[in-house]
Scaffold this motif. Sequence first.
Motif, PDB file in Angstrom:
ATOM      1  N   GLY A  80      43.811  46.425  50.443  1.00  0.00           N
ATOM      2  CA  GLY A  80      43.804  45.269  49.564  1.00  0.00           C
ATOM      3  C   GLY A  80      42.404  44.890  49.051  1.00  0.00           C
ATOM      4  N   TYR A  81      41.813  44.022  49.813  1.00  0.00           N
ATOM      5  CA  TYR A  81      40.376  43.594  49.514  1.00  0.00           C
ATOM      6  C   TYR A  81      39.371  44.420  50.276  1.00  0.00           C
ATOM      7  CZ  TYR A  81      42.439  39.601  47.196  1.00  0.00           C
ATOM      8  OH  TYR A  81      43.624  38.739  46.287  1.00  0.00           O
ATOM      9  N   HIS A  82      38.109  44.473  49.556  1.00  0.00           N
ATOM     10  CA  HIS A  82      36.950  44.910  50.488  1.00  0.00           C
ATOM     11  C   HIS A  82      36.813  43.735  51.371  1.00  0.00           C
ATOM     12  CE1 HIS A  82      36.129  47.769  47.562  1.00  0.00           C
ATOM     13  NE2 HIS A  82      35.966  47.111  46.607  1.00  0.00           N
TER      14      HIS A  82
ATOM     15  N   ALA B 281      36.954  40.197  49.109  1.00  0.00           N
ATOM     16  CA  ALA B 281      36.604  39.908  47.888  1.00  0.00           C
ATOM     17  C   ALA B 281      36.966  41.280  47.175  1.00  0.00           C
ATOM     18  CB  ALA B 281      34.926  39.913  47.366  1.00  0.00           C
ATOM     19  N   ARG B 282      37.288  41.144  45.823  1.00  0.00           N
ATOM     20  CA  ARG B 282      37.615  42.214  44.990  1.00  0.00           C
ATOM     21  C   ARG B 282      36.779  43.309  44.727  1.00  0.00           C
ATOM     22  NH1 ARG B 282      40.216  40.419  39.557  1.00  0.00           N
ATOM     23  NH2 ARG B 282      40.507  42.589  39.358  1.00  0.00           N
ATOM     24  N   SER B 283      35.324  42.557  44.461  1.00  0.00           N
ATOM     25  CA  SER B 283      34.299  43.515  44.389  1.00  0.00           C
ATOM     26  C   SER B 283      32.939  42.813  45.293  1.00  0.00           C
ATOM     27  CB  SER B 283      33.863  43.266  42.965  1.00  0.00           C
ATOM     28  OG  SER B 283      32.628  43.737  42.467  1.00  0.00           O
ATOM     29  N   VAL B 284      32.289  43.762  45.609  1.00  0.00           N
ATOM     30  CA  VAL B 284      31.177  43.380  46.558  1.00  0.00           C
ATOM     31  C   VAL B 284      29.764  44.085  45.952  1.00  0.00           C
ATOM     32  CG1 VAL B 284      30.157  43.891  48.613  1.00  0.00           C
ATOM     33  CG2 VAL B 284      32.528  43.500  48.651  1.00  0.00           C
TER      34      VAL B 284
ATOM     35  N   ALA C  43      43.887  42.957  40.200  1.00  0.00           N
ATOM     36  CA  ALA C  43      43.680  42.369  41.753  1.00  0.00           C
ATOM     37  C   ALA C  43      44.923  42.781  42.831  1.00  0.00           C
ATOM     38  CB  ALA C  43      43.901  40.735  41.506  1.00  0.00           C
ATOM     39  N   PRO C  44      44.586  42.867  43.820  1.00  0.00           N
ATOM     40  CA  PRO C  44      45.535  43.503  44.969  1.00  0.00           C
ATOM     41  C   PRO C  44      47.039  42.632  45.016  1.00  0.00           C
ATOM     42  CG  PRO C  44      43.428  43.340  46.158  1.00  0.00           C
ATOM     43  CD  PRO C  44      43.426  42.712  44.726  1.00  0.00           C
ATOM     44  N   GLU C  45      46.934  41.239  44.619  1.00  0.00           N
ATOM     45  CA  GLU C  45      48.245  40.574  44.731  1.00  0.00           C
ATOM     46  C   GLU C  45      49.140  40.995  43.467  1.00  0.00           C
ATOM     47  OE1 GLU C  45      44.737  37.685  43.573  1.00  0.00           O
ATOM     48  OE2 GLU C  45      45.148  39.420  44.922  1.00  0.00           O
ATOM     49  N   ASP C  46      48.301  41.072  42.219  1.00  0.00           N
ATOM     50  CA  ASP C  46      48.777  41.785  41.140  1.00  0.00           C
ATOM     51  C   ASP C  46      49.314  43.083  41.248  1.00  0.00           C
ATOM     52  OD1 ASP C  46      48.168  39.305  39.620  1.00  0.00           O
ATOM     53  OD2 ASP C  46      46.058  40.234  38.986  1.00  0.00           O
TER      54      ASP C  46
END
Length: 540
Positions: free
Chosen positions: A301-303, A315-318, A521-524
Motif C-alpha cells: 500500500g503506502y510507503h 505516505a504515497r510519496s517520501v 493512490a492505494p485506496e483508488d
Amino acid sequence: MLDANMKQQLQQYLGNLREPIELVASLGDDAKSAETRELLNEIAELNDKVTARFDGDDARKPSFLIRRASDHDAAVRFAGLPLGHEFTSLVLALLWAGGHPPKVPDEVIEQIRALEGSYDFEMYFSLSCQNCPDVVQALTLMALNNKEVTATLIEGGAFQEEVESRKVMAVPAVFMNGASFANGRMNAEEIIAKLDSNAGARAAEKLNGKAPVEVLIVGGGPAGAGAAIYTARKGFSTTIAAQRFGGQVLDTMAIENLISVPYTEGPKLAAALEAHVGEYDIDVINLQTAEKLIPASKTGGYHEVVFENGGTLKARSVILTTGARWRQLGVPGEAEYANKGVAYCPHCDGPLYKGKRVAVIGGGNSGVEAAIDLANIVAHVTVIEFGDELRADEVLQKKLRSMKNVDVFTSAATTEITGDGEKVNGLVYKDRNTNELKTVDLEGVFVQIGLVPNTEWLRDSGIDLTKFGEIEIDHKAATNIPGIFAAGDATTVPYKQIVIAMGEGAKAGLSAFDFLIRNEAPEDIAQAAQKAAREALSVA
C-alpha cells in the motif's frame, strides 16, 4: 548600555506587557555589576510596568531575577549580561514574565505544567554561541510556567572561575539539581522528553493515529523545507518529520553565499524557513528520528517510515532530506574527551578557551575559518591538515597566514587526543612524510573535517547508497524506488551548500508532484480492483 535603536525596539516590545514585573539585582563593586545596574535602570525607564531593585542577595554577582510582581514563583535568573545572541532571550523573558503569551504550542505549555518533581537548572552560555539561545529560552519558559522549576542562566565569560571549577568546556552546558544534565542545543520539548519517561510512548501513539499523507518528508533542513513548500503549494497533504527543524543550519554561524542575502546566520535562516513553511498547511513533527523505511512494494500500500519511539507514518510519496552531521576523527581520546576539550563548534565554545592553546583539525574552508575566528580569542592555534596543502579558498588562507599566533602543519595525520582523565591536554599526529610521531601540548581540539550523511537507517531499505553512504539519485532527485525521492547533503549531489539543498528540495518536491499525478493512490487501486472483481462476478 543600549543604543537608541535598541531602546526604541525594546520599548515597543515592552508595550506588550500585561502585568507588572520586577527586576531584582544582586550586585558587587565590579565593572560588570555597574553595567548590570545601568542595563536594568534603562529597561525600567522604558515602561511603567517594570520596576528595578538592587537589594538582591544571590551569591552570584552580578545577577538579576526577572519575576512576575503578582507571583514571585514565576521567575528566572540571569547571571552576567545577556547581550549578544542572548538579547532576544532577555526580551522574551521580560515579556513572558509579564504575561505575554509565548509562541509555542499549547501542548508544550501543558507538558511543562504537568511535570512532577523539583528541578533546579543551571545553564552556562557564551555570548557568541548561536546554539545557546534555544536552551536559554526553553529553561526560561519552564521556570515561568512551573513553580517547581528554577533556572539560573549564566554567562560563562563573567564567571570564568566557576566555569573552570565545574569543568565546563562546551556550551550550552546544563546542570540539573547540581549534576550534569545535558550539553548542546535543545528546545523545551527535548528537555521535557528527557524528564518525562512516558513522552516517547505518547509521541508514538500520536504518530500512529495520523492518517496517511500524500507526501512525507523526513528531515527539516533547507532541502526538506524547500520540498515541503513546493508540494504544499501543489495542494498535496504534506508532513515533515525531523529531529529538529532547521537541521545543521542551526549550527552554522556566518552565511555569506546565499544568493540575494549578503549575510545571515544559521538560526535566523532556520527561523525564516520555519516561518515560510508555516504559511502553508504543513504538519511539522519534531523530535523524530527515523529508524526504518518500508517501501510500498513490501507493504502492499503506502510507503512507511518507522521512528525510534515506535511510531509509524505512511505516505504515497517520501522525500528523504536527512542531511549530514560533523564527521568525527575516530581516534583514541576523541569520544572520551567530547565536551571536555574536544569540540565541533568554534563559534559556540571558542570563548571558553580564551588565553589557551587549541588545535583545529582540518584545512578546508570550515577549518581555516575556525582557526581565524579562534586566533582572535585564544593564545595560539595549531592547524592540522592531513593533505599536502590547505584546501581552503585562497582569500581565507591569506588571512590565516597574516595571523601571528597560528601554526599550520600539513601532511599530518592526527592519531590520538590525549588528556589527564578530566580534560584534553594535547594531541599526537604523524608526519606523513617521515612517519615520525609528534606531540602538541594544548587544551582544546576543534574538529572540522567535513560531513557524513545521516543514512545509516536506510541500509536495509532497498534504497541504493554509495560506499560513502550517500543516497543515489538521478537528475530528477528520484531514488531507485518509485515514489521515493531525496535531496540535500544526504545525496550524491556534489557541493554541499545551503542554496543547492534548497534547490534540490524544490526539485524533489516537483518530482513527487509529477509522480503522484501519474499514479493512483492505494485506496483508488483497491477500489478499482474490487469494482473489477464485482463486474467479473456479475458477468459470470
